[in-house]
Every structure is written in structure tokens, then in C-alpha cells.
Design a protein around this motif. Structure first.
Motif, PDB file in Angstrom:
ATOM      1  N   PRO A 127      67.804  11.918  37.945  1.00 22.71           N
ATOM      2  CA  PRO A 127      66.523  11.624  37.296  1.00 22.71           C
ATOM      3  C   PRO A 127      65.428  12.419  37.992  1.00 22.71           C
ATOM      4  N   GLY A 128      64.561  13.027  37.225  1.00 23.59           N
ATOM      5  CA  GLY A 128      63.532  13.895  37.796  1.00 23.59           C
ATOM      6  C   GLY A 128      63.983  15.341  37.905  1.00 23.59           C
ATOM      7  N   GLY A 129      65.253  15.587  37.646  1.00 23.86           N
ATOM      8  CA  GLY A 129      65.784  16.956  37.759  1.00 23.86           C
ATOM      9  C   GLY A 129      65.560  17.767  36.491  1.00 23.86           C
ATOM     10  N   THR A 130      65.952  19.063  36.564  1.00 25.00           N
ATOM     11  CA  THR A 130      65.702  19.991  35.456  1.00 25.00           C
ATOM     12  C   THR A 130      66.987  20.718  35.077  1.00 25.00           C
ATOM     13  N   LEU A 131      67.218  20.834  33.769  1.00 22.65           N
ATOM     14  CA  LEU A 131      68.347  21.632  33.271  1.00 22.65           C
ATOM     15  C   LEU A 131      67.789  22.786  32.456  1.00 22.65           C
ATOM     16  N   GLY A 170      70.651  28.157  19.804  1.00 24.09           N
ATOM     17  CA  GLY A 170      69.516  27.916  20.697  1.00 24.09           C
ATOM     18  C   GLY A 170      68.766  26.672  20.262  1.00 24.09           C
ATOM     19  N   GLU A 171      67.693  26.915  19.518  1.00 23.74           N
ATOM     20  CA  GLU A 171      66.810  25.839  19.048  1.00 23.74           C
ATOM     21  C   GLU A 171      67.611  24.658  18.452  1.00 23.74           C
ATOM     22  N   ALA A 172      68.615  24.952  17.615  1.00 26.70           N
ATOM     23  CA  ALA A 172      69.327  23.865  16.926  1.00 26.70           C
ATOM     24  C   ALA A 172      70.117  23.016  17.912  1.00 26.70           C
ATOM     25  N   VAL A 173      70.779  23.647  18.870  1.00 23.47           N
ATOM     26  CA  VAL A 173      71.583  22.897  19.854  1.00 23.47           C
ATOM     27  C   VAL A 173      70.662  21.999  20.679  1.00 23.47           C
ATOM     28  N   VAL A 174      69.543  22.563  21.130  1.00 20.59           N
ATOM     29  CA  VAL A 174      68.657  21.803  22.015  1.00 20.59           C
ATOM     30  C   VAL A 174      67.932  20.699  21.241  1.00 20.59           C
ATOM     31  N   PRO A 209      66.744   9.996  24.837  1.00 22.42           N
ATOM     32  CA  PRO A 209      65.358   9.631  25.129  1.00 22.42           C
ATOM     33  C   PRO A 209      64.938   9.960  26.566  1.00 22.42           C
ATOM     34  N   ASP A 210      65.911  10.139  27.465  1.00 19.86           N
ATOM     35  CA  ASP A 210      65.549  10.472  28.860  1.00 19.86           C
ATOM     36  C   ASP A 210      65.351  11.979  29.045  1.00 19.86           C
ATOM     37  N   CYS A 211      65.340  12.730  27.940  1.00 16.01           N
ATOM     38  CA  CYS A 211      65.223  14.194  28.051  1.00 16.01           C
ATOM     39  C   CYS A 211      63.897  14.669  27.458  1.00 16.01           C
ATOM     40  N   GLN A 212      63.198  15.475  28.241  1.00 16.16           N
ATOM     41  CA  GLN A 212      61.939  16.039  27.726  1.00 16.16           C
ATOM     42  C   GLN A 212      62.024  17.566  27.753  1.00 16.16           C
ATOM     43  N   TRP A 213      61.766  18.173  26.607  1.00 14.35           N
ATOM     44  CA  TRP A 213      61.801  19.638  26.471  1.00 14.35           C
ATOM     45  C   TRP A 213      60.445  20.177  26.913  1.00 14.35           C
ATOM     46  N   GLN A 214      60.428  20.927  28.003  1.00 15.40           N
ATOM     47  CA  GLN A 214      59.158  21.458  28.535  1.00 15.40           C
ATOM     48  C   GLN A 214      58.844  22.780  27.859  1.00 15.40           C
ATOM     49  N   ARG A 215      58.043  22.706  26.836  1.00 19.52           N
ATOM     50  CA  ARG A 215      57.792  23.933  26.059  1.00 19.52           C
ATOM     51  C   ARG A 215      56.664  24.776  26.643  1.00 19.52           C
TER      52      ARG A 215
END
Ligand SMILES: C[S@@+](CC[C@H](N)C(=O)[O-])C[C@H]1O[C@@H](n2cnc3c(N)ncnc32)[C@H](O)[C@@H]1O
Length: 555
Positions: free
Chosen positions: A483-487, A499-503, A511-517
Motif C-alpha cells: 500500500p502506498g507503492g507504485t506500479l 495500453g489504455e484498454a488494459v489499464v 478501487p485501491d488503484c489510482q491512475w496518476q495521469r
């Protein structure tokens, strides 16, 4: 690595998941059949500088034929040129690459010239002859004469008695009817030199840029370097290039692009690991992931290790570098060794060490199961014929007064494993990672300018297969992130399905995933908000095509 790469293709093979040769490569061309080479020794080191053009055409035709049957173009060229003088091997490489880049047009012309398809090798030779004739700088009589001579050198059973006459007649007809054979209204495959389905799809998904993307993909990629920050970085690399009189441009934080490609062995500092060959778009991965000292990082699909090395050049971290292919995993170790980056001993392994002794690693843990017997560092060491691997725990003999004191505990470096990232139970020790790089296997549609054979190996249905694999990998790896890590999810594809479709699909289910755009990259003022880099010849942003998505896990 071959030492005879042409200026066009000086870079070592980049990471590319294109298919392996089907059924292995064919036997090397029989150059002794050539009337010209009969009288000359054309082996490397001989005084003969160049084989006859007919010999070169035969080797290029064999390589092109094998490529069309599924072989890697580079591997096929190496196979057929290893006994040729360097200049000829380079010429063969250029001819085979040029023909591959315009194979859509060449196969269309062949279809017009031939009443029925010739055997594949004869067809490949004809395509090479036509490619030479399309180039207005080439002397027509010499090209026709040498291509006809080349027919007589083809392996027995390939050329039928009238084959030389067929080649002569069809090439002469091409010269006579050139304008009619290359009309302005060519079908897409011939006009854009991409498979028709590929043109259609790029047009659909990138309506404003599709022609520029296709054109950039057919360019000869420049030789881009990444400077090793641990060995003086971009400043030191620039100093070495200047001293050698080699023209270059600095790009981004670590990048340098040479004005003229050259064999890697001639690049100052390459052998010592001061620079590595890496596209500027690929250099974004480690910068986006932003490794920090002391962190534990997973590079899940790591071979040949370009991004692993970059991560370790940036921070004193521990990188677990996995690849499912043991042969490719051993290449990671070669690349780390050249870059003077340490390997961490694998659990349960005994590693060779610099002074010829061994280092016993810590007791076996679950990680040991990750290795097949062929994939241990020692086994890879033997396979690669290397003396020893640089090991962070390279403990000197304490009874040797010439040696420094015992090296303190290992704290940074790479743990290289041959393992399936989608099966963590077989290799993971249960401790979560701070950061994960998932550089997933993909269509390689973004790196066509370096690997034009990708165009003729891919089929439309492959894209869906890659998407499925990518979705599975990200699902399996997400629980390994703290938690708090980055993939960082990455592919070298231009198709949104990968790309876009998979993500998007993944983020919508987690819900625990945030896409940093809103990511900014130093040296990239125009960083695309959708994370999709498209292949471009623009001087400011010269790069292959990649997709990047940075995902954070909520606490
Ligand atoms: C795009 S390449 C990686 C390039 C690499 N990251 C670099 O920068 O040098 C993809 C790699 O994934 C590997 N691969 C494919 N499926 C895998 C899996 N299930 N587990 C681990 N590696 C896998 C392939 O063998 C290939 O080497």
C-alpha cells in the motif's frame, strides 16, 4: 554480439517479443559456388574487403526468406553473414533491412511480375533485385547481372533450369514498366509498406496522426544512448564522444543521440558500461518509476535488462529482475556486468567470484524454486563463457593480504531470476515491493523502425492475445505491491488494446488503484497525458512508440 552490424543496425537487439525462427535457420549460403569468391578468401581477417554483389544478394535473400517464414531478421542475417568480410556483412544487413521495410511494395510488384509465385527463396532474391532497381542510384546493368548470377548460386533444388532466365526477364520488365507497376493508386499494403489490417487499425485509432506514425515506423532509427549516472553520466559520455570527434545531441536527462550510427564496439565507453544503447522513449520507464535508495523493486519482465540497469544506475535499490526465458535472463546478467552493476546472490546459490573462489549465498528460501537448473547464474555464466559475474557480496579471500577488507553486507543490486511473473507462488518470498515495473510482452508495434520484421510476423488476432496476457500479468502482480507503492505498466505498442484498454479495465475493477495521469518528466515538456508515446522523427522528441501508465496503490 556480432561485430559486423551495419551503421543502420548498430544497436544490439532490443527487447522484442517477436517470434523465434520456425524450425531453426537454414544452412548457410554456399559461397564457394560463386565464380568470384572461388578465387578469393572472403573470411573475416583475410585481405579481401568485399565479396561479390551476387554473394551478398544470396545471403540477403536467404535472410529475407527466413524472416518471411518467421525468423528474427537480425538472427537470420547473423547466421548467413558470419563468414563474410565485414563490409559485405554490413551491405547484406542494409539490403535485407531495406527490403523488409518496403516488403509491402515489393510483394505487390512480385505479384504483377510473376504468373505464379516462385519458390520462396527465388521470390526473396527477386524482391531484393527489385529493391535495388527502385533505388535510382544503383547501376541497372550491374544489378541485373549480379542478381542473375546469384540465381546460379542458390542451393540445389531451389533454382529450376530456367530460373536465371526468369530472373533476367522479370527484372528487365520491371525496369521497362516501372511506372505502370508502381501506380499512384496502390493498395494500402504496398503504398504504406505495412500489412493492410495494420494500416486500417492505425488509421482508426490515431485519425490525426496515422500517416506520420506509419512513415516514422519505416525510418531508420538513430543510435540512442543512455549514459550511466554511476560512471559520470551524460557529461562524461558527452566528453568522451567529443574527444573522439563523434557528433551527437544530448536528449533528456540521460540520453545522447549519435549523428551517425556506428558499431557499438566503436562507441567510446560502451565496453566499460559508461553508455548503453537504449531508445529515448524506453529511458522514460525508470524515470517515471523513480526508484529511491533502499527500496525493493520488481522488474517483472526484465530481459534484456535495459530498464533494470537504468533503475540501478539511478538509486541504491534492490531490483528483482525476472524473465520467463532463461536464455534471455542470462542476457540481463551480461548487460548488468558490462554496466558495472552488482548482482545480488540468489538464495541457495553458489556464485563464482572474481578471484576464482566462490561465494555461498544465504540459506535456501522459497526464492530458490524460481530457478530451473539451467537458469542459475553459474549455469548462465558457463553458457555465456564469462569469467565471473560482479557480485555485490564479492567477498575477497581474507587470507590474501593483497585483498581489501571483507565487503560489508549487500544492500543494492539485482536479483536475476528465470521465472514466470504470472506465477508469484513459484518465486515470491511474500515481502511486498515498493515499486513494480511491468514492461509487458506486447506486439512491439511501437519499435518497428528498429525491428521492421515485426510488421510481417504479426497478425491481427495477436493483439487480442497480447491484451489477455497483459491483463493477467497486471492482476497477478498488483497484490505484490505494498500500500502506498507504485506500479508502472509499460508496453512498446501503439495499439490502445494493449495500453489504455488494459489499464482502464484494471483500474475500474480495483478501487485501491489510482491512475496518476498528471505525471511530468524532466526533459519532456510535451509529455502526453494519455501516456502514449507515438514513434516520431521530430528532433525534439525523437523516440520509438511506448505506452506508460503509473498506478498508485492506496494505503
Ligand atoms: C518488452 S520485453 C522486456 C524489455 C525489458 N524490460 C528491457 O527494458 O530491456 C518483454 C519480456 O517479457 C518476458 N516475458 C514474457 N512473459 C513473461 C512472464 N510471464 N514472466 C516473466 N517474463 C515474461 C519476455 O521473455 C521478454 O523478455
Amino acid at each position: 554480439m556480432s561485430t559486423d552490424k551495419s551503421p543502420d543496425q548498430a544497436a544490439p537487439a532490443a527487447a522484442t517479443p517477436i517470434s523465434r525462427p520456425r524450425g531453426g535457420l537454414r544452412p548457410a549460403a554456399r559461397f564457394q559456388k560463386s565464380p568470384s569468391s572461388k578465387q578469393r578468401d572472403v573470411r573475416p581477417g583475410s585481405t579481401v574487403l568485399r565479396a561479390a554483389l551476387a554473394d551478398e544478394l544470396v545471403a540477403a535473400a536467404l535472410a529475407l526468406r527466413d524472416m518471411l517464414e518467421g525468423a528474427h531478421l537480425d538472427e537470420a542475417i547473423d547466421h548467413y553473414t558470419h563468414e563474410m568480410p565485414v563490409a559485405s556483412a554490413r551491405a547484406v544487413r542494409n539490403m535485407a533491412y531495406d527490403a523488409t521495410r518496403q516488403y509491402g511494395l515489393l510483394s505487390h510488384i512480385g505479384g504483377q511480375l510473376n504468373r505464379k509465385p516462385p519458390v520462396p527463396l527465388l521470390g526473396a532474391l527477386q524482391a531484393l533485385g527489385v529493391a535495388q532497381l527502385i533505388d535510382a542510384r544503383r547501376p541497372v546493368p550491374v544489378i541485373i547481372d549480379q542478381t542473375v548470377r546469384a540465381v546460379n548460386q542458390l542451393p540445389e533444388g531451389v533454382a529450376y533450369p530456367a530460373a536465371a532466365g526468369f530472373m533476367n526477364a522479370t527484372l528487365r520488365r520491371f525496369v521497362r514498366e516501372r511506372d505502370a507497376l508502381i501506380p499512384p493508386n496502390l493498395p494500402d499494403e504496398a503504398r504504406y509498406n505495412h500489412p493492410g489490417w495494420w494500416v486500417t487499425r492505425v488509421r482508426q485509432v490515431w485519425p490525426g496522426q496515422w500517416e506520420a506514425i506509419l512513415a516514422a515506423s519505416l525510418d531508420r532509427a538513430p543510435l540512442s544512448l543512455r549514459a550511466n549516472r554511476r560512471l559520470g553520466g551524460q557529461d562524461e559520455a558527452a566528453r568522451r564522444l567529443e574527444a573522439a570527434g563523434i557528433g551527437f545531441r544530448r536528449m533528456g536527462v540521460d540520453g545522447l543521440v549519435l549523428e551517425q550510427p556506428m558499431p557499438v564496439e566503436h562507441i567510446p565507453g560502451f565496453a566499460e558500461g559508461l553508455v548503453s544503447v537504449q531508445d529515448l522513449g524506453a529511458q522514460c520507464a525508470a524515470q517515471l518509476l523513480d526508484p529511491q535508495p533502499g527500496e525493493r523493486i520488481l522488474d517483472a519482465c526484465a530481459a534484456p535488462g535495459g530498464k533494470t540497469a537504468h533503475l540501478l544506475e539511478m538509486a541504491d535499490c534492490e531490483v528483482w529482475a525476472l524473465d520467463i526465458d532463461p536464455g534471455r535472463a542470462s542476457i540481463i546478467m551480461n548487460n548488468l556486468q558490462r554496466s558495472r552493476l552488482p548482482l545480488l546472490p540468489q538464495s541457495g546459490q553458489t556464485l563464482p567470484r572474481g578471484n576464482g573462489g566462490t561465494v555461498d549465498a544465504e540459506p535456501a528460501t522459497t526464492v530458490r524454486a524460481a530457478f530451473g537448473t539451467d537458469a542459475t547464474m553459474a549455469a548462465s555464466d558457463r553458457a555465456a563463457g564469462q569469467g565471473h559475474w560482479p557480485v555485490a557480496a564479492d567477498v575477497p579471500d581474507t587470507d590474501d593480504p593483497a585483498q581489501p577488507a571483507v565487503t560489508p553486507a549487500v544492500h543494492w543490486g539485482a536479483r536475476v531470476m528465470a521465472a514466470d511473473a504470472a506465477d508469484p507462488d513459484s518465486w515470491w518470498d511474500g515481502q511486498r515491493f515498493d515499486r513494480i515495473l511491468l514492461d509487458a510482452p506486447c506486439s512491439a508495434s511501437g519499435i518497428v523502425r528498429r525491428h521492421p520484421d515485426v510488421l510481417w510476423h504479426r497478425q491481427r488476432r495477436d493483439i487480442a492475445t497480447f491484451s489477455g496476457t497483459q491483463a493477467r500479468l497486471i492482476e497477478k502482480l498488483w497484490p505484490l505491491l505494498r500500500p502506498g507503492g507504485t506500479l508502472l505498466y509499460a508496453t512498446c505498442s501503439i495499439f490502445p488494446e494493449e495500453g489504455e484498454a488494459v489499464v482502464s479495465a484494471f483500474v475500474s475493477k480495483h478501487p485501491d488503484c489510482q491512475w496518476q495521469r498528471d505525471v511530468r518528466l524532466t526533459g519532456w515538456p510535451g509529455w502526453p497525458r494519455n501516456g502514449q508515446l507515438l514513434p516520431t522523427r521530430d528532433d525534439r522528441h525523437e523516440h520509438d512508440g511506448f505506452f506508460y501508465a503509473l498506478l498508485s496503490r492506496h494505503r
